[in-house]
Scaffold this motif. Structure first.
Motif, PDB file in Angstrom:
ATOM      1  N   ARG A 130       3.603  -1.603   5.002  1.00  0.00           N
ATOM      2  CA  ARG A 130       4.970  -2.126   5.060  1.00  0.00           C
ATOM      3  C   ARG A 130       5.058  -3.555   4.543  1.00  0.00           C
ATOM      4  NH1 ARG A 130       5.160   0.903   9.924  1.00  0.00           N
ATOM      5  NH2 ARG A 130       4.806  -0.957  11.192  1.00  0.00           N
ATOM      6  N   ILE A 131       3.927  -4.269   4.470  1.00  0.00           N
ATOM      7  CA  ILE A 131       3.874  -5.565   3.798  1.00  0.00           C
ATOM      8  C   ILE A 131       2.729  -5.516   2.802  1.00  0.00           C
ATOM      9  CG2 ILE A 131       4.863  -6.805   5.749  1.00  0.00           C
ATOM     10  CD1 ILE A 131       2.085  -7.882   6.398  1.00  0.00           C
ATOM     11  N   GLY A 132       2.758  -6.444   1.852  1.00  0.00           N
ATOM     12  CA  GLY A 132       1.780  -6.393   0.769  1.00  0.00           C
ATOM     13  C   GLY A 132       0.373  -6.758   1.193  1.00  0.00           C
ATOM     14  N   GLY A 133       0.257  -7.643   2.195  1.00  0.00           N
ATOM     15  CA  GLY A 133      -1.069  -8.069   2.628  1.00  0.00           C
ATOM     16  C   GLY A 133      -0.964  -9.265   3.545  1.00  0.00           C
ATOM     17  N   ALA A 134      -2.129  -9.744   3.978  1.00  0.00           N
ATOM     18  CA  ALA A 134      -2.171 -10.902   4.866  1.00  0.00           C
ATOM     19  C   ALA A 134      -3.447 -11.686   4.612  1.00  0.00           C
ATOM     20  CB  ALA A 134      -2.098 -10.467   6.330  1.00  0.00           C
ATOM     21  N   GLY A 135      -3.377 -12.978   4.939  1.00  0.00           N
ATOM     22  CA  GLY A 135      -4.541 -13.848   4.880  1.00  0.00           C
ATOM     23  C   GLY A 135      -4.636 -14.595   6.198  1.00  0.00           C
ATOM     24  N   LEU A 136      -5.722 -14.398   6.927  1.00  0.00           N
ATOM     25  CA  LEU A 136      -5.847 -14.947   8.282  1.00  0.00           C
ATOM     26  C   LEU A 136      -7.072 -15.847   8.399  1.00  0.00           C
ATOM     27  CD1 LEU A 136      -5.229 -11.612  10.250  1.00  0.00           C
ATOM     28  CD2 LEU A 136      -3.510 -13.286   9.500  1.00  0.00           C
ATOM     29  N   ASP A 137      -6.866 -17.007   9.000  1.00  0.00           N
ATOM     30  CA  ASP A 137      -7.984 -17.890   9.339  1.00  0.00           C
ATOM     31  C   ASP A 137      -8.182 -17.952  10.847  1.00  0.00           C
ATOM     32  OD1 ASP A 137     -10.076 -19.638   8.577  1.00  0.00           O
ATOM     33  OD2 ASP A 137      -8.852 -21.386   9.066  1.00  0.00           O
ATOM     34  N   VAL A 138      -7.223 -17.384  11.587  1.00  0.00           N
ATOM     35  CA  VAL A 138      -7.233 -17.425  13.053  1.00  0.00           C
ATOM     36  C   VAL A 138      -6.804 -16.065  13.592  1.00  0.00           C
ATOM     37  CG1 VAL A 138      -6.854 -19.918  13.288  1.00  0.00           C
ATOM     38  CG2 VAL A 138      -4.892 -18.399  12.972  1.00  0.00           C
ATOM     39  N   ALA A 152      -9.961  -2.579  13.496  1.00  0.00           N
ATOM     40  CA  ALA A 152      -8.862  -2.103  12.650  1.00  0.00           C
ATOM     41  C   ALA A 152      -8.515  -3.107  11.559  1.00  0.00           C
ATOM     42  CB  ALA A 152      -7.633  -1.813  13.503  1.00  0.00           C
ATOM     43  N   LEU A 153      -8.576  -4.416  11.877  1.00  0.00           N
ATOM     44  CA  LEU A 153      -8.338  -5.435  10.859  1.00  0.00           C
ATOM     45  C   LEU A 153      -9.479  -5.467   9.851  1.00  0.00           C
ATOM     46  CD1 LEU A 153      -6.926  -8.776  12.388  1.00  0.00           C
ATOM     47  CD2 LEU A 153      -5.898  -7.337  10.617  1.00  0.00           C
ATOM     48  N   ARG A 154     -10.702  -5.382  10.361  1.00  0.00           N
ATOM     49  CA  ARG A 154     -11.877  -5.472   9.486  1.00  0.00           C
ATOM     50  C   ARG A 154     -11.968  -4.279   8.533  1.00  0.00           C
ATOM     51  NH1 ARG A 154     -16.699  -5.706  13.004  1.00  0.00           N
ATOM     52  NH2 ARG A 154     -15.440  -5.358  14.861  1.00  0.00           N
ATOM     53  N   ASP A 155     -11.356  -3.174   8.918  1.00  0.00           N
ATOM     54  CA  ASP A 155     -11.404  -1.974   8.085  1.00  0.00           C
ATOM     55  C   ASP A 155     -10.397  -2.006   6.936  1.00  0.00           C
ATOM     56  OD1 ASP A 155     -13.425  -0.874   9.605  1.00  0.00           O
ATOM     57  OD2 ASP A 155     -12.080   0.363  10.839  1.00  0.00           O
ATOM     58  N   LEU A 156      -9.449  -2.921   6.983  1.00  0.00           N
ATOM     59  CA  LEU A 156      -8.368  -2.932   5.992  1.00  0.00           C
ATOM     60  C   LEU A 156      -8.733  -3.735   4.749  1.00  0.00           C
ATOM     61  CD1 LEU A 156      -5.404  -3.485   8.475  1.00  0.00           C
ATOM     62  CD2 LEU A 156      -5.686  -1.496   6.975  1.00  0.00           C
ATOM     63  N   ASP A 157      -8.385  -3.203   3.592  1.00  0.00           N
ATOM     64  CA  ASP A 157      -8.612  -3.934   2.347  1.00  0.00           C
ATOM     65  C   ASP A 157      -7.505  -4.930   2.047  1.00  0.00           C
ATOM     66  OD1 ASP A 157     -11.077  -3.373   1.218  1.00  0.00           O
ATOM     67  OD2 ASP A 157     -10.398  -1.463   0.374  1.00  0.00           O
ATOM     68  N   ASN A 158      -6.323  -4.747   2.631  1.00  0.00           N
ATOM     69  CA  ASN A 158      -5.182  -5.596   2.277  1.00  0.00           C
ATOM     70  C   ASN A 158      -5.029  -6.798   3.205  1.00  0.00           C
ATOM     71  OD1 ASN A 158      -4.455  -3.938   4.419  1.00  0.00           O
ATOM     72  ND2 ASN A 158      -2.369  -3.543   3.672  1.00  0.00           N
ATOM     73  N   ALA A 211       1.633  -2.902  10.579  1.00  0.00           N
ATOM     74  CA  ALA A 211       2.356  -3.136   9.323  1.00  0.00           C
ATOM     75  C   ALA A 211       1.421  -3.043   8.121  1.00  0.00           C
ATOM     76  CB  ALA A 211       3.027  -4.508   9.363  1.00  0.00           C
ATOM     77  N   LEU A 212       0.202  -3.553   8.260  1.00  0.00           N
ATOM     78  CA  LEU A 212      -0.773  -3.494   7.171  1.00  0.00           C
ATOM     79  C   LEU A 212      -1.252  -2.069   6.939  1.00  0.00           C
ATOM     80  CD1 LEU A 212      -2.826  -6.695   8.077  1.00  0.00           C
ATOM     81  CD2 LEU A 212      -1.508  -6.378   5.965  1.00  0.00           C
ATOM     82  N   GLN A 213      -1.522  -1.348   8.024  1.00  0.00           N
ATOM     83  CA  GLN A 213      -1.991   0.039   7.901  1.00  0.00           C
ATOM     84  C   GLN A 213      -0.948   0.916   7.222  1.00  0.00           C
ATOM     85  OE1 GLN A 213      -2.855   0.877  12.023  1.00  0.00           O
ATOM     86  NE2 GLN A 213      -5.062   0.579  11.762  1.00  0.00           N
TER      87      GLN A 213
END
Length: 316
Positions: free
Chosen positions: A253-261, A271-277, A248-250
């Motif tokens: 389809r959504i604006g972004g995410a914030g993850l602590d876990v 793939a997550l580490r490569d994303l700016d959003n 969805a991030l790639q």
């Protein structure tokens, strides 16, 4: 004299607080290995485990008559412990509710602001040396004040997040929970998770971990979110279907995410580490000295009650 194992290094205020017992503090920061967990059940009267110490049914099956009678978990979440298997083996499980509430809610707000205002992306830009200076359309994000937030799980932490959103940012609060809550702030309960996802600008995950909530946030829920909406997870990593979130991030389809876990913590997919959003934090939810001391002392209180022959105050 009873023997107690503390599974990780902790502040001295915690490790020196137990009385009338022999305390061993394991100095490694990594989770207990399978053999260490089995030895802990065989050789100690009580253990203070924490996140990653996977006391599974298989571990208990290998030690059918454990010397250990209490696992005083350091943390409110205990999905790494098979509580039913523990009870069947005569081992009590306790946790630390309350001590983590405000710190975890604060990190949720940190992630919300970092994600919607693109703070991590902006910080990387400045550090790169490529920032060319301010201009009116630079890194435009989402204004948080007045938006609608959806809280998935309205327990202590969910309510603390909702209060901050309502009183601090004048946000409209909706929530998904098994039952209606009697709240001291205005909020609307929504009975469908996908309906909630469709309606909000920020979706915050605050449910306990475990089998019942694994992949609760799946492709269908992510697909229901608005294109500008942000997902925030301060609960447990496997509540979110990580592969579906990455997709969805790639795809934007959504604006972004914030993850602590993370689903396979501490592994974070490239793939997550490569994303700016997406904003990625290293499980900082309760990482404040005072909070860790409070958590530890609550776990100590559970162990001390056991040592003194009394009922632990925070049975799960």
């Amino acid at each position: 004299m009873k023997k107690i194992l503390i599974a990780r290094p902790l502040p001295k205020e915690v490790t020196e607080a137990l009385k009338g017992c022999e305390v061993t503090v394991r100095e490694e920061t990594a989770p207990l290995s399978g053999e260490e967990m089995r030895a802990a059940l065989r050789d100690y009267d009580g253990v203070m485990p924490t996140l990653g110490d996977a006391f599974s049914a298989e571990v208990f099956a290998d030690v059918p008559e454990p010397r250990c009678k209490i696992l005083a978990n350091f943390g409110v979440g205990y999905n790494h412990i098979d509580a039913a298997a523990a009870r069947a083996a005569g081992v009590e499980v306790t946790n630390t509710p309350g001590a983590v509430t405000d710190a975890t809610a604060d990190v949720a707000m940190t992630l919300m602001l970092m994600s919607v205002r693109r703070a991590a992306e902006g910080e990387r830009l400045v550090r790169s040396g490529a920032w060319a200076g301010w201009h009116p359309t630079q890194m435009l994000g989402l204004h948080l004040t007045g938006k609608r937030v959806g809280i998935v799980g309205m327990g202590r932490i969910g309510q603390a997040i909702a209060r901050r959103c309502h009183y601090g940012f004048e946000m409209q609060v909706s929530y998904f929970n098994r039952s209606e809550k009697d709240l001291d702030f205005p909020a609307t309960r929504v009975e469908s998770l996908t309906v909630l996802a469709e309606a909000v600008d920020v979706l915050v995950i605050a449910v306990p971990g475990g089998g019942e909530t694994r992949h609760l946030i799946d492709e269908a829920v992510l697909g229901a979110m608005q294109p500008h909406a942000h997902l925030i997870n301060i609960a447990r990593g496997d509540v979110v279907q990580e592969a579906a979130l990455i997709e969805a991030l790639q795809a934007g389809r959504i604006g972004g995410a914030g993850l602590d876990v993370y689903e396979f913590e501490p592994k974070v997919p490239q793939a997550l580490r490569d994303l700016d959003n997406v904003v990625l934090l290293p499980h900082l939810g309760t990482a404040a000295h005072e909070v860790r001391v409070d958590m530890g002392l609550m776990a100590v209180a559970n162990l001390q009650a056991f040592i003194d022959g009394e009922a632990p105050p925070n049975r799960v």
